[in-house]
Design an enzyme around this catalytic site. Sequence first.
Site, PDB file in Angstrom:
ATOM      1  N   CYS A 251      -3.846   7.527   7.610  1.00 26.01           N
ATOM      2  CA  CYS A 251      -4.357   6.167   7.465  1.00 26.01           C
ATOM      3  C   CYS A 251      -3.405   5.184   8.142  1.00 26.01           C
ATOM      4  O   CYS A 251      -2.232   5.480   8.340  1.00 26.01           O
ATOM      5  CB  CYS A 251      -4.490   5.792   5.995  1.00 26.01           C
ATOM      6  SG  CYS A 251      -5.711   6.746   5.079  1.00 26.01           S
TER       7      CYS A 251
ATOM      8  N   THR B  51       0.850  -1.183   0.000  1.00 26.35           N
ATOM      9  CA  THR B  51       0.000   0.000   0.000  1.00 26.35           C
ATOM     10  C   THR B  51       0.885   1.233   0.000  1.00 26.35           C
ATOM     11  O   THR B  51       1.999   1.214   0.526  1.00 26.35           O
ATOM     12  CB  THR B  51      -1.001   0.009   1.179  1.00 26.35           C
ATOM     13  OG1 THR B  51      -2.004   0.993   0.933  1.00 26.35           O
ATOM     14  CG2 THR B  51      -0.327   0.270   2.512  1.00 26.35           C
TER      15      THR B  51
ATOM     16  N   HIS C  72      -6.067  -1.138   4.598  1.00 31.71           N
ATOM     17  CA  HIS C  72      -5.650   0.271   4.593  1.00 31.71           C
ATOM     18  C   HIS C  72      -6.805   1.093   5.168  1.00 31.71           C
ATOM     19  O   HIS C  72      -7.730   1.464   4.462  1.00 31.71           O
ATOM     20  CB  HIS C  72      -5.334   0.694   3.158  1.00 31.71           C
ATOM     21  CG  HIS C  72      -4.796   2.083   3.018  1.00 31.71           C
ATOM     22  ND1 HIS C  72      -3.725   2.350   2.222  1.00 31.71           N
ATOM     23  CD2 HIS C  72      -5.174   3.270   3.545  1.00 31.71           C
ATOM     24  CE1 HIS C  72      -3.476   3.655   2.253  1.00 31.71           C
ATOM     25  NE2 HIS C  72      -4.354   4.229   3.057  1.00 31.71           N
TER      26      HIS C  72
END
Length: 159
Positions: free
Chosen positions: A29, A23, A46
């Site tokens: 996040c 990711t 995520h």
Amino acid sequence: MSTVVVDVGGIGVSRTLGSVIKTYALGSCVGVVLYSPVIRVAGMVHVALPDSALDREKARIKPGYFADTGIPAVLAELKKLGAHGSLVVKLLGGASVMDTENVFNIGKRNVLSIRKLLWQHRLAPHAEDVGGTFSRTVWVEVDTGKVFVSSPVRGQWEV
């Protein structure tokens, strides 16, 4: 080598040896990496926000977007691939990239919510690289369970 890319709110799982799950640009996040060393299956979610009460429809469509729907969803996907018992868990991200004055504390709220949800599933992080004011790109090797992080600010390291 194949790469499973996990977008914001996405979930990726694999037991394909030689592959990675990756990711990009984790700011506030949080990337949650889960790994079963017994059967070598890896998963990643995520998470963008802590609580799906903000948007139930979005949570239904993209459960990984919220901590309270993303953690159960990634665990269910891992279970489908045969993961059971002890999982190695690592948390990454949760920074204050755009909120340097800590007005909203989204990163901290995400991390706290995820820790609570993991605890409810009798899991705890084995390692964390959270906080700070820089974004991270994260990937896990399915073969080994090794988790790597890179950042324009700090270079590359293993967690």
